[in-house]
Design a protein around this motif. Sequence first.
Motif, PDB file in Angstrom:
ATOM      1  N   LEU A  72       0.936  -1.229   0.121  1.00 19.96           N
ATOM      2  CA  LEU A  72       0.110  -0.061   0.344  1.00 19.96           C
ATOM      3  C   LEU A  72       0.879   1.249   0.269  1.00 19.96           C
ATOM      4  CD1 LEU A  72      -3.493  -1.192   1.926  1.00 19.96           C
ATOM      5  CD2 LEU A  72      -3.189  -0.949   0.324  1.00 19.96           C
ATOM      6  N   ALA A 100       1.656   1.847  -3.479  1.00 20.11           N
ATOM      7  CA  ALA A 100       0.593   2.279  -3.983  1.00 20.11           C
ATOM      8  C   ALA A 100       0.893   3.753  -3.795  1.00 20.11           C
ATOM      9  CB  ALA A 100      -0.222   1.833  -3.884  1.00 20.11           C
ATOM     10  N   GLY A 101       0.942   4.764  -2.811  1.00 16.61           N
ATOM     11  CA  GLY A 101       1.113   5.657  -2.243  1.00 16.61           C
ATOM     12  C   GLY A 101       0.026   6.316  -1.216  1.00 16.61           C
ATOM     13  N   PHE A 102       0.293   5.118  -0.440  1.00 12.53           N
ATOM     14  CA  PHE A 102      -0.871   5.638   0.924  1.00 12.53           C
ATOM     15  C   PHE A 102      -0.332   5.928   1.960  1.00 12.53           C
ATOM     16  CE2 PHE A 102      -4.965   5.334  -0.978  1.00 12.53           C
ATOM     17  CZ  PHE A 102      -5.005   4.330  -1.893  1.00 12.53           C
TER      18      PHE A 102
END
Lengths: 135, 288
Positions: B16, B19-21
């Motif tokens: 995650l 992904a950029g979170f």
Amino acid sequence: MKLESEEKCTDGNTSGATGGDQAESKTAGQPLAEFLMQLEDYTPTIPDAVTSHYLTMAGFEASDPRMVRLVSLAAQKFISDIGNDALQHCKARSSALPNKSSKTSKDKKYTLTMEDLAPALNEYGITVKKPPYFV
Amino acid sequence: MAEHRTVLGVCLGALLTEAGFDAVDNIAYETMLEVLTSFMISTGNTARNYCELAGRVQPVVGDLVMTYADLGIDLRGIERYARRQQRLVLPALGVGSAPRPITILQAGSKLPHPSHIPEHLPAFPDPHAYIRTPTHKQPVTEYEALREKAAAQKRDIERALTKFVAKTGDTQSLFTTDDVNIFPLVACKPHPQPFLDALMPKDQVFDEEDEDLELQPPPKRVKRGLDLSQNTDKDSDADDSTPPSSPPECPDSQSEVGKEILQAEKISSEDPIDNPYLQAVKKPHKYI
């Protein structure tokens, strides 16, 4: 030899898919088979031990460690795709709210919430309905 | 079992983050974890089914292909995904050693298993836990030894006690030489009325000191009576309360009575109370 026979079976099984997909799924086995060879020195994020544990729990006796890595890689890709979709939802949501208090136009800190995750999972066929609070 | 889930959770966090979170809700995290677990288990299940369907026991790549096609999972971009630039590789998880039992309080080396116990069973605890060494010698129980011990103890006690009394109390000597310490004898105290013991049998022996004190006042009173009878002709200013004044008035008496008077005087001189707070009140002399 066996791969070809399975490719034929693939045709029959992917009846739900479109015609274009059928053509691609015919050759889905080969790239994967080739890709398997490249997996020798690749270490996915999910450790082999964890993946093989879950596969063994399901009855999948993985004799080849590359198969295990393929499974873990597929799982990673799956999760990454869902995460990316959720991130796009989140960005769309934050850009829709004109918030003057935030210093940059976009919220720098993205938090994955159920609000973003639910529609992302819906696109993959997973329906999640969770109560917002525990009674 | 929970360890795999924990590790999987860590991997999920890494994915995650990739992904950029920056943060994730707890519910969303748990949901994703369930999705991931279920993905892997259903992959394994379906692949095994396809493998067995083909009459094999060991799965092949083709089984996996069929599985993903069956589950509707698109793996077209997997190669590109595998070669992504910003992939995170978590540090390799080392096999954690089983927590050793704390050997800080170990005393002594553990004994090895006897031959009839297999090796995979746990080791013996520290030897002090079950090996008992008595901290004292076992007492002697032989009759002869005990009798001898009792007799020796009795003799030693008597000897030590008599020596102590001889060295601290009055002594008499059998020899005419002055060296008393050759063979000191504990001096016997002559009883003033020896026949009393025979005439008045007692069943309890009280302290000797108390007996002496009881016997001393009567001789004093008797002698004082004799004194007064002797000194009736002489003027005596002495008060009755000061007995020491009477003996000096009869210096001539060399008889036993006189000696006893002196003895009584010594005893009676101790009688006046030393404590000034307990003495009788004396009237002060008139101020001139």
